[in-house]
Motif scaffolding. Structure first.
Motif, mmCIF file in Angstrom:
data_model
loop_
_atom_site.group_PDB
_atom_site.id
_atom_site.type_symbol
_atom_site.label_atom_id
_atom_site.label_comp_id
_atom_site.label_asym_id
_atom_site.label_seq_id
_atom_site.Cartn_x
_atom_site.Cartn_y
_atom_site.Cartn_z
ATOM 1 N N PRO A 36 -4.653 -3.132 4.345
ATOM 2 C CA PRO A 36 -5.703 -2.128 4.105
ATOM 3 C C PRO A 36 -6.906 -2.298 5.027
ATOM 4 C CG PRO A 36 -4.861 -2.955 2.025
ATOM 5 C CD PRO A 36 -4.264 -3.811 3.096
ATOM 6 N N GLU A 37 -7.233 -3.529 5.377
ATOM 7 C CA GLU A 37 -8.377 -3.750 6.265
ATOM 8 C C GLU A 37 -8.108 -3.158 7.647
ATOM 9 O OE1 GLU A 37 -11.220 -7.450 7.783
ATOM 10 O OE2 GLU A 37 -9.772 -7.768 6.160
ATOM 11 N N VAL A 41 -4.563 2.692 -0.742
ATOM 12 C CA VAL A 41 -3.618 1.707 -0.206
ATOM 13 C C VAL A 41 -3.628 0.397 -0.998
ATOM 14 C CG1 VAL A 41 -3.033 0.283 1.802
ATOM 15 C CG2 VAL A 41 -3.564 2.710 2.102
ATOM 16 N N PRO A 42 -4.790 -0.208 -1.286
ATOM 17 C CA PRO A 42 -4.760 -1.420 -2.122
ATOM 18 C C PRO A 42 -4.130 -1.206 -3.488
ATOM 19 C CG PRO A 42 -6.905 -1.186 -1.071
ATOM 20 C CD PRO A 42 -6.161 0.086 -0.814
ATOM 21 N N LEU A 43 -4.349 -0.033 -4.087
ATOM 22 C CA LEU A 43 -3.758 0.243 -5.399
ATOM 23 C C LEU A 43 -2.231 0.296 -5.306
ATOM 24 C CD1 LEU A 43 -6.233 2.925 -6.809
ATOM 25 C CD2 LEU A 43 -6.050 0.508 -7.460
ATOM 26 N N ILE A 44 -1.710 0.932 -4.260
ATOM 27 C CA ILE A 44 -0.255 0.973 -4.063
ATOM 28 C C ILE A 44 0.291 -0.438 -3.883
ATOM 29 C CG2 ILE A 44 1.565 1.692 -2.469
ATOM 30 C CD1 ILE A 44 -0.065 4.216 -1.928
ATOM 31 N N VAL A 69 -9.575 -7.911 -4.266
ATOM 32 C CA VAL A 69 -10.874 -8.531 -3.954
ATOM 33 C C VAL A 69 -11.371 -8.160 -2.562
ATOM 34 C CG1 VAL A 69 -12.111 -10.714 -3.718
ATOM 35 C CG2 VAL A 69 -10.390 -10.444 -5.507
ATOM 36 N N ASN A 70 -10.540 -8.405 -1.545
ATOM 37 C CA ASN A 70 -10.978 -8.173 -0.167
ATOM 38 C C ASN A 70 -11.111 -6.683 0.150
ATOM 39 O OD1 ASN A 70 -11.440 -9.546 2.557
ATOM 40 N ND2 ASN A 70 -9.840 -8.092 3.101
ATOM 41 N N ASP A 71 -10.200 -5.871 -0.421
ATOM 42 C CA ASP A 71 -10.148 -4.465 -0.019
ATOM 43 C C ASP A 71 -10.785 -3.496 -1.011
ATOM 44 O OD1 ASP A 71 -8.655 -5.096 2.349
ATOM 45 O OD2 ASP A 71 -6.915 -5.419 1.068
#
Length: 483
Positions: A106-107, A122-125, A341-343
């Motif tokens: 995602p980043e 994207v992070p949720l997927i 956390v990161n995204d």
């Protein structure tokens, strides 16, 4: 209670926890060390860690179970995709992703497209798909402990999840890398040893295959399903190296882009040997010795118990299967944690969070993900490989087009990338749940839809900010790492 096997397994688990405690000193205040091991992992370690991340409990138990149930041609079609897919990823994405010095998929997409909605979707997927993958691995751990140690399935799942969640939460990617190297070598050695013993007992590979196909003719035949199911099985794993976060994360940990590419290729040599030799030995012997198994995922364990009667060897073999489970699950759970956390947290909730706070949040989210995985793993479906392959299909359908065209086509636009991601993921889920398409064939429709949508929409939507594209282009052309 099998004391020797249990003692060896507990000893192995304690070693993993000790490694996690040691690694915690390196990651306590550095989010870069926590998520990507400081980008300092060499080719040897990364190759074995990559092989271990892919050669999971699902691979050792699930691949043999699928071969037992669906036949050798079908399972080889699936895993040939993985063997081709890692060199595919080395050529198409490894250098570009490593040179951008990002921590997660995602980043990268956020840098390339700078689209707020995409940076949330994207992070949720990833979180959903990786949790499904984790459930499959926990089932593998539960089956192993029940069958070989005699502990109740629920206890096995809970204990295993607590162990890998503990060392991942405190040691991050450093703990994962160090344990994965150990786990990769251990599982490779045990599978090859067992396979050689099986071949020797039957007088070689050819006599064993002859007896297996005589006992079950369908074992060596093309399964009676559409050709597109075979093609889908191949494509799902072909794209895994480009899209599945716990595999792509190993690219981010490499000390440079050249090492990342070498690691992808070397790991596939190890994995190809592990899969081919293991299936030909274990699944074949399973048909000869244990016809009509109710749960095909247990065939590896039954063959192992039959040919390794020595308690010490069997204890080492149990530890190897647990190693296979944890070597993938630890990376999976870090992928979930990094996405959350990161995204999401760092990007959208608390942009000013310090490294210490980010690491602390990573620890908390890792435990939440572990508890959720336990809940869903207590009543899992059969056929491990089909379960986690469905999760890989969702990731590929959603992410492949935005990643590849983001790297190789400058005209790909932010809104088009979002529409591509959504159309690929939604169409895949619809085809999977509401149609009767052949197994694993859904990606053959969903991925082209994603590419077409991105291409068409890019011609009708605003392009990426020219300043961002100029920066990305300079990095890709020069190979220089930026902060």
């Amino acid at each position: 209670m099998k004391i020797v096997e249990l003692s060896l397994t507990v000893s192995y688990i304690l070693i993993c926890i000790i490694i996690g405690i040691w690694a915690s000193r390196k990651v306590s205040s550095s989010s870069d060390d926590y998520w990507v091991a400081g980008r300092k992992i060499g080719t040897f370690a990364n190759s074995w860690a990559l092989m271990a991340a892919l050669g999971s409990g699902g691979s050792i138990l699930g691949v043999n179970g699928l071969a037992y149930n669906a036949g050798v041609p079908y399972v080889f079609a699936m895993y040939a995709g993985a063997v081709v897919g890692f060199p595919f990823a080395a050529i198409l994405v490894a250098e570009h992703l490593r040179d951008l010095k990002v921590r997660t998929v995602p980043e990268y997409l956020n840098i390339r497209y700078n689209n707020k909605a995409l940076s949330i979707v994207v992070p949720l997927i990833i979180m959903v798909a990786m949790e499904v993958y984790i459930v499959a691995q926990l089932k593998a751990a539960g089956i192993t402990v029940v069958y070989l140690l005699g502990l109740p399935y629920h206890y096995a799942v809970i204990i295993t999840a607590i162990v890998f969640t503990l060392y991942v939460s405190i040691g991050g990617m450093w703990a994962i890398t160090l344990t994965d190297v150990l786990q990769g070598i251990l599982m490779f050695a045990v599978v090859i040893l067992l396979s050689l013993v099986v071949f020797a007992s039957f007088g070689g590979v050819t006599p064993l295959l002859g007896k297996a196909t005589a006992a079950s003719p369908a074992f060596g035949h093309l399964k009676e399903m559409s050709f597109i199911s075979y093609a889908g099985a191949f494509v799902v794993w072909l794209i895994a190296g480009c899209t599945v976060p716990h595999l792509v994360m190993r690219v981010f940990t490499a000390r440079d882009s050249y090492s990342a590419k070498l690691s992808l290729n070397y790991s596939m040599v190890f994995y190809a040997i592990l899969t081919v030799v293991g299936v030909l030995a274990v699944a074949s012997a399973g048909h000869v010795l244990f016809p009509n198994l109710k749960d095909a995922d247990t065939v590896f364990l039954r063959v192992m118990e039959y040919f390794l009667p020595n308690t010490i060897m069997r204890g080492i073999a149990v530890a190897a299967v647990m190693a296979a489970v944890m070597s993938t699950t630890d990376a999976l759970i870090l992928a979930v944690s990094s996405a959350a956390v990161n995204d999401i947290y760092k990007k959208h909730i608390n942009k000013d969070a310090t490294d210490k706070k980010v690491v602390r949040m990573g620890l908390i989210i890792t435990w939440i993900a572990g508890v959720l995985a336990i809940y869903f793993a207590l009543n899992p479906p059969k056929l491990l490989t089909m379960l986690y392959t469905a999760a890989v299909g969702l990731l590929g359908s959603s992410l492949l087009a935005p990643i590849l065209l983001g790297i190789w086509w400058k005209k790909a636009t932010p809104r088009a990338a979002l529409l591509s991601c959504l159309s690929g993921g939604i169409s895949y889920c619809y085809l999977l749940w509401f149609t009767k398409m052949p197994p694993l064939s859904h990606v053959l429709v969903a991925i082209p839809i994603s590419f077409v949508v991105l291409f068409v929409a890019s011609n009708f939507t605003a392009p990426t900010d020219p300043k961002i594209m100029e920066l990305v282009s300079k990095i890709h052309e020069s190979g220089e790492i930026v902060d």
